[in-house]
Design an enzyme around this catalytic site. Sequence first.
Site, short mmCIF file in Angstrom:
data_model
loop_
_atom_site.label_atom_id
_atom_site.label_comp_id
_atom_site.label_asym_id
_atom_site.label_seq_id
_atom_site.Cartn_x
_atom_site.Cartn_y
_atom_site.Cartn_z
N THR A 222 -9.64 -0.41 -0.14
CA THR A 222 -9.26 0.08 -1.15
C THR A 222 -9.18 -0.31 -2.32
O THR A 222 -8.64 -1.92 -2.13
CB THR A 222 -7.95 0.94 -1.32
OG1 THR A 222 -7.93 1.87 -0.19
CG2 THR A 222 -8.28 2.01 -2.29
N PHE B 11 -8.40 -1.04 -6.13
CA PHE B 11 -7.16 -0.04 -7.94
C PHE B 11 -7.61 -0.38 -8.91
O PHE B 11 -8.10 -2.15 -9.27
CB PHE B 11 -6.06 -0.36 -7.07
CG PHE B 11 -5.27 -0.40 -5.67
CD1 PHE B 11 -4.94 0.40 -5.11
CD2 PHE B 11 -5.84 -1.01 -4.53
CE1 PHE B 11 -4.10 1.35 -4.10
CE2 PHE B 11 -5.66 -0.31 -3.48
CZ PHE B 11 -4.38 1.00 -3.24
#
Length: 695
Positions: free
Chosen positions: A276, A278
């Site tokens: 992921t 960010f």
Amino acid sequence: MDPLSKPRDQIDHLDRELVRILAERLDAVRAIGQAKSRDPSVPLRDEERERALFAAWARTAEEQGLSSYYAGRVLREILNWSRRDQERFLEPAAQNGPRAVRVGYQGVPMSYSDLAAQKLFATRDVGRLERIGYRGFAAVVDALEAGEVDYALLPIENTIAGSIDEVYDLLGSRRMTIVGEEVWSVEHCLLGLPGSRAEDLRVVRSHPVALLQCTRFLEGLVGVRSESFHDTAGAAEAVARDGDRHVAAIASEEAGREYGLEVLRRDISNQPVNITRFLLLARNKESFDARRPAKTSLYFSLNHRHGALLECLMVFEAHALNLTKLESRPRPEAAWEYMFYVDFEGHADEPNAAAALEALRAHTNHLQVLGSYPRRAEEGLELAGRARVPVDVQPVAAPSALDARTRSPDAPLKVPACPAVKTNPALKLVTRREGQPRTIVDVSGVAVGGERFVLVLGPCAVENRAQVNAAAEMCKNGGASLMRGGAFKPRTSPYAFQGLGFEGLEYLREAGRAFELPIVTEVLHPEDVERVAERADMLQIGARNMQNFALLKEVGRTRRPVLLKRGMSATIEELLLAAEYVLAGGNQRVILCERGIRTFETATRNTLDVSAIPVLKGMTHLPVIVDPSHAAGRRDLVVPLSLAAAAAGADGLIVECHPNPAEALCDKDQALTSADVADLVARLRPVVAAVGRTL
Ligand code: PEP
Ligand code: MN
């Protein structure tokens, strides 16, 4: 006395020493960081020195009998850490002294967002980090706008789930600036109460996305129901609070530790890579050291005009700006109109980027720069397993006589150019047209068909976990960039070992991941293609299946590159027609493989058709590699045939090797030992150099 206690004490002592040494090393690193922050003319990275460091480290490791590959990975981590740690001296905050910082994120403590926030601030010189969890992305942005927090950290995309639309929409509608990014490698764990067992579970709780990412594992838990939760760490918290041994959560290991749960199973994602990214958001822009690689994010809207998007993209092209992301989102206030979000490498204040933005304005209705910030792209690639230990693993073998002889200062040979030739009109997609560049096939980060000569090593068959692990280490140390291994074996005799099937594929994947080697494996049946494609980096179509048209059509639909072997009685044109099937199905990544054909000759298993290499190179743009193992069937012929293949212009080799050939269940007579592999590489080096390539 417990026989384990003494060595364990010793380990504990050594671990403490290791940490102490790491701290001491970091002190030296910081001294360098300080010097770099004082003198802006010093480059942040000295790649020459890094390479030397890796080489020295690998040598020392091998002298101590350690795997140079694993030792190299440890060094890579240490260097990553050092580099990140030095960043603290380049932050503007460092000049003002440490200050307390509040960062808002979505979720509860130890959610993946919280973990990413901790990682991001670990190497920033902040006095005290206060992490505040909110319910929902918008609530985090509200808090930032209201001044409740100094920063917001929001996920923007995931390698499996894709872009997070809601966060994109917040970027487009609220007032904030992107000041940083972070990447987090998600490792989902099954977490239960201490003493609970996976077999006794009835309910597994997690965020719906996490549940979706673990369907394969969950299907294996019979009678277990999945329950959606607003957040992964929240699910872990609830499991701990409810105290029911039949209920478990899927979340990070850290969340398990935080809430007193035990890891029942680790790494349960369907997909091996799950990262992921960010964004760190603030109210105001922040400056950072110009030597740090930067990224800029912006969005624009267009009016509905022919070629409008292309004009914008051409601006980036004209200014040589590398785009890393392009995303479109609907404009709710204008039906069928879109906002385009673009990330590119570089800082908006650099003259080149500034000129591009100026030019871009003329083509857009609205344009907004969302921020320029230090980028973490390299680390993202590394987490995805696409950046490898930069150590040039040189097998520890004495240079051979041939090596010495061919190293003469003669003018280097180059592979003769193969002019494009006319072919059968049915070869619409595989034919190389005049002036057309050759195709470079990307296999999970390994380029096949480029300047670098590619070595695929591995056993004929996956026999068991230990064998394939030993083979993977052997491949890595031998200098392979890809690993082969058959889980499904097409055998001439029905009584011969048929392979371990999907179980073997699992072992192969594990071994490939442990040694950062993308894997190639043969698929035999059309109905297996999808399942094999989820696990393997490249699908092999074996010689016996070259004209299995149902299978060719099926691999044509997948997203995995295909290694297509020439049938043992197939003509070159038939091989190309088989490749045409795959390309026509949509899959453009095909690598052709000459593996020997059947002739009247019986001295060798097959006859390697060396002429097929330049002939194919003239006919097609696809890369061509050679399998000397199945051509020869004899260990002693593998090296000479390999040299011939390299000299004739092959893009690489696929060679069988085995940690213990005498005990191989399949093709033992042609399997190389690690000494043979070292010899192969040593002899190959000058030949590859002579044709103007690198190994
Ligand atoms: C193999 O590569 O293991 C194999 C079976 O090869 P081929 O299909 O070329 O015989
Ligand atoms: Mn074989």
